[in-house]
Motif scaffolding. Structure first.
Motif, PDB file in Angstrom:
ATOM      1  N   LEU A 253       0.832  -1.209   0.000  1.00  0.00           N
ATOM      2  CA  LEU A 253       0.000   0.000   0.000  1.00  0.00           C
ATOM      3  C   LEU A 253       0.868   1.261   0.000  1.00  0.00           C
ATOM      4  N   VAL A 254       1.885   1.261   0.849  1.00  0.00           N
ATOM      5  CA  VAL A 254       2.759   2.438   0.940  1.00  0.00           C
ATOM      6  C   VAL A 254       3.567   2.608  -0.340  1.00  0.00           C
ATOM      7  N   MET A 255       4.037   1.484  -0.911  1.00  0.00           N
ATOM      8  CA  MET A 255       4.812   1.571  -2.146  1.00  0.00           C
ATOM      9  C   MET A 255       3.938   2.001  -3.327  1.00  0.00           C
ATOM     10  N   THR A 256       2.639   1.724  -3.265  1.00  0.00           N
ATOM     11  CA  THR A 256       1.725   2.226  -4.296  1.00  0.00           C
ATOM     12  C   THR A 256       1.689   3.753  -4.260  1.00  0.00           C
ATOM     13  N   ILE A 257       1.592   4.317  -3.048  1.00  0.00           N
ATOM     14  CA  ILE A 257       1.638   5.777  -2.903  1.00  0.00           C
ATOM     15  C   ILE A 257       2.979   6.318  -3.392  1.00  0.00           C
ATOM     16  N   PHE A 258       4.051   5.607  -3.072  1.00  0.00           N
ATOM     17  CA  PHE A 258       5.383   6.018  -3.512  1.00  0.00           C
ATOM     18  C   PHE A 258       5.457   6.082  -5.040  1.00  0.00           C
ATOM     19  N   THR A 259       4.940   5.068  -5.730  1.00  0.00           N
ATOM     20  CA  THR A 259       5.023   5.042  -7.196  1.00  0.00           C
ATOM     21  C   THR A 259       4.143   6.112  -7.828  1.00  0.00           C
ATOM     22  N   ILE A 260       2.998   6.416  -7.205  1.00  0.00           N
ATOM     23  CA  ILE A 260       2.144   7.495  -7.709  1.00  0.00           C
ATOM     24  C   ILE A 260       2.893   8.826  -7.629  1.00  0.00           C
ATOM     25  N   LEU A 261       3.489   9.090  -6.478  1.00  0.00           N
ATOM     26  CA  LEU A 261       4.243  10.327  -6.300  1.00  0.00           C
ATOM     27  C   LEU A 261       5.439  10.392  -7.249  1.00  0.00           C
ATOM     28  N   SER A 262       6.119   9.268  -7.382  1.00  0.00           N
ATOM     29  CA  SER A 262       7.289   9.223  -8.252  1.00  0.00           C
ATOM     30  C   SER A 262       6.896   9.505  -9.700  1.00  0.00           C
ATOM     31  N   LYS A 263       5.736   8.980 -10.094  1.00  0.00           N
ATOM     32  CA  LYS A 263       5.261   9.185 -11.462  1.00  0.00           C
ATOM     33  C   LYS A 263       5.005  10.666 -11.743  1.00  0.00           C
ATOM     34  N   TYR A 264       4.283  11.338 -10.840  1.00  0.00           N
ATOM     35  CA  TYR A 264       3.898  12.727 -11.091  1.00  0.00           C
ATOM     36  C   TYR A 264       4.969  13.727 -10.685  1.00  0.00           C
ATOM     37  N   ALA A 265       5.987  13.267  -9.973  1.00  0.00           N
ATOM     38  CA  ALA A 265       7.100  14.160  -9.644  1.00  0.00           C
ATOM     39  C   ALA A 265       7.940  14.467 -10.869  1.00  0.00           C
ATOM     40  N   TRP A 266       7.889  13.559 -11.869  1.00  0.00           N
ATOM     41  CA  TRP A 266       8.718  13.749 -13.063  1.00  0.00           C
ATOM     42  C   TRP A 266       7.905  13.790 -14.364  1.00  0.00           C
ATOM     43  N   ILE A 267       6.572  13.714 -14.269  1.00  0.00           N
ATOM     44  CA  ILE A 267       5.773  13.749 -15.493  1.00  0.00           C
ATOM     45  C   ILE A 267       6.094  15.026 -16.276  1.00  0.00           C
ATOM     46  N   PRO A 268       6.242  15.055 -17.579  1.00  0.00           N
ATOM     47  CA  PRO A 268       5.875  14.006 -18.543  1.00  0.00           C
ATOM     48  C   PRO A 268       7.002  13.046 -18.880  1.00  0.00           C
ATOM     49  N   ASN A 269       8.125  13.109 -18.172  1.00  0.00           N
ATOM     50  CA  ASN A 269       9.250  12.224 -18.470  1.00  0.00           C
ATOM     51  C   ASN A 269       8.963  10.810 -17.977  1.00  0.00           C
ATOM     52  N   GLN A 270       9.543   9.841 -18.654  1.00  0.00           N
ATOM     53  CA  GLN A 270       9.421   8.457 -18.230  1.00  0.00           C
ATOM     54  C   GLN A 270      10.239   8.234 -16.957  1.00  0.00           C
ATOM     55  N   ILE A 271       9.965   7.089 -16.302  1.00  0.00           N
ATOM     56  CA  ILE A 271      10.674   6.760 -15.071  1.00  0.00           C
ATOM     57  C   ILE A 271      12.176   6.689 -15.358  1.00  0.00           C
ATOM     58  N   SER A 272      12.963   7.413 -14.564  1.00  0.00           N
ATOM     59  CA  SER A 272      14.401   7.503 -14.798  1.00  0.00           C
ATOM     60  C   SER A 272      15.166   6.465 -13.978  1.00  0.00           C
ATOM     61  N   THR A 273      16.468   6.375 -14.270  1.00  0.00           N
ATOM     62  CA  THR A 273      17.338   5.465 -13.516  1.00  0.00           C
ATOM     63  C   THR A 273      17.373   5.850 -12.043  1.00  0.00           C
ATOM     64  N   LEU A 274      17.422   7.157 -11.761  1.00  0.00           N
ATOM     65  CA  LEU A 274      17.442   7.626 -10.375  1.00  0.00           C
ATOM     66  C   LEU A 274      16.199   7.151  -9.628  1.00  0.00           C
ATOM     67  N   GLN A 275      15.035   7.235 -10.275  1.00  0.00           N
ATOM     68  CA  GLN A 275      13.805   6.769  -9.639  1.00  0.00           C
ATOM     69  C   GLN A 275      13.843   5.268  -9.402  1.00  0.00           C
ATOM     70  N   GLY A 276      14.442   4.545 -10.342  1.00  0.00           N
ATOM     71  CA  GLY A 276      14.561   3.101 -10.174  1.00  0.00           C
ATOM     72  C   GLY A 276      15.405   2.737  -8.966  1.00  0.00           C
ATOM     73  N   ILE A 277      16.530   3.418  -8.812  1.00  0.00           N
ATOM     74  CA  ILE A 277      17.400   3.174  -7.653  1.00  0.00           C
ATOM     75  C   ILE A 277      16.678   3.559  -6.367  1.00  0.00           C
ATOM     76  N   LEU A 278      15.946   4.671  -6.410  1.00  0.00           N
ATOM     77  CA  LEU A 278      15.199   5.129  -5.237  1.00  0.00           C
ATOM     78  C   LEU A 278      14.126   4.110  -4.848  1.00  0.00           C
ATOM     79  N   PHE A 279      13.434   3.570  -5.849  1.00  0.00           N
ATOM     80  CA  PHE A 279      12.415   2.560  -5.590  1.00  0.00           C
ATOM     81  C   PHE A 279      13.026   1.323  -4.939  1.00  0.00           C
TER      82      PHE A 279
END
Length: 309
Positions: A253-279
């Protein structure tokens, strides 16, 4: 011929990565988490006993499937012929089997090692039957599109749970069921890695904070629907693992919120390497979420001001 084999294997690798991206996976997240996760689970199952090792190799055999695309098959037959195609596929399958094969040999599981080698070679001669595309019903309404499209792509993941739970109960090895449950949760978390067109966001008459909390609400409800029933069955049949299951549900549940925030923190760009490492860092060390979620929320809120009035 050697050059063509190398070209074919590299092309197969690139196509696999493209499929991961198309279905919403971030390559950095996938290649950081999945190999480590599979290594730890495989090592544990092999050490648990003979039955667990047999179960593991038959689950692993799913990656040996041959593409059923007619265009792909016709191209290869026209250029190199059926016999060479099979030789390439045998080589490909043996290369895929090497990590597990080494683990089995080191652990003294020689019968299972031989069986894995035979399955890898035999799979090169088999084809996955083609099926007609049908619209798959989902347990969700018209929104969110992330869960609807994600569930239709990966519904078969949920189908591995019943046999995994039964195997875990029959052999008193709850790791098998927990492994299947964790795969389900990890897959549904990745649903939000797919970026929607910007006009989806522009169409919302909400402030950035209202938009984000609406996404949190829908995402957590859908995550609960996706995880509760599987978690209930795992906990009911394997009561000794109830606290582990509950912890996994809460983390999902918490990681779902994390991925939502991560998505809109960088929109319109695709998920970056930095986000992957952070995840990956937050998944393996959840206390970091206390710091990363507030940071991502502020970043997502500021970024959405560019698209929401």
């Amino acid at each position: 011929m050697v050059k063509f084999i190398r070209f074919y294997l590299l092309l197969d690798w690139k196509l696999f990565n493209r499929k991961l991206v198309k279905t919403g996976f971030n390559l950095t997240i996938f290649w950081l988490i999945v190999p480590i996760f599979l290594f730890l689970i495989s090592k544990h199952l092999i050490e648990r006993g003979t039955n667990s090792a047999w179960i593991l190799i038959f689950l692993f055999a799913a990656i040996f499937q041959v593409s059923n695309a007619k265009l792909h098959r016709d191209f290869l037959i026209t250029n190199i012929g059926l016999q060479k195609i099979r030789a390439i596929r045998i080589l490909r399958n043996l290369l895929l089997a090497i990590p597990l094969l080494m683990m089995l040999i080191i652990s003294g599981k020689y019968q299972q090692s031989l069986a894995l080698t035979i399955i890898a070679i035999s799979a090169a001669f088999l084809k996955v039957p083609q099926t007609n595309a049908r619209r798959i019903p989902t347990p969700y309404r018209k929104y969110p599109f992330e869960f609807i499209t994600g569930f239709r792509r990966f519904f078969w993941i949920w189908l591995i749970l019943p046999p995994s739970i039964w195997l875990g109960s029959a052999y008193n090895n709850y790791s098998i069921a927990l492994f299947a449950l964790s795969i389900v949760m990890l897959v549904q978390i990745q649903f939000y890695n797919v970026q929607e067109p910007l006009w989806y966001v522009w169409n919302e008459s909400k402030t950035p904070s209202e938009f984000l909390f609406h996404k949190f609400k829908i995402g957590t409800i859908c995550s609960t629907i996706a995880n509760t029933i599987p978690a209930f069955f795992v906990g009911a049949i394997l009561p000794e693992s109830i606290w582990m299951v509950a912890s996994m549900v809460m983390l999902a549940l918490v990681m779902t919120i994390f991925t939502i925030l991560s998505k809109y923190a960088w929109i319109p760009n695709q998920i970056s390497t930095l986000q992957g490492i952070l995840f990956a860092s937050n998944l393996f060390f959840p206390p970091l979420l206390l710091f990363t979620i507030p940071y991502l929320y502020k970043k997502a809120e500021n970024n959405l001001k560019n698209y929401l009035v």
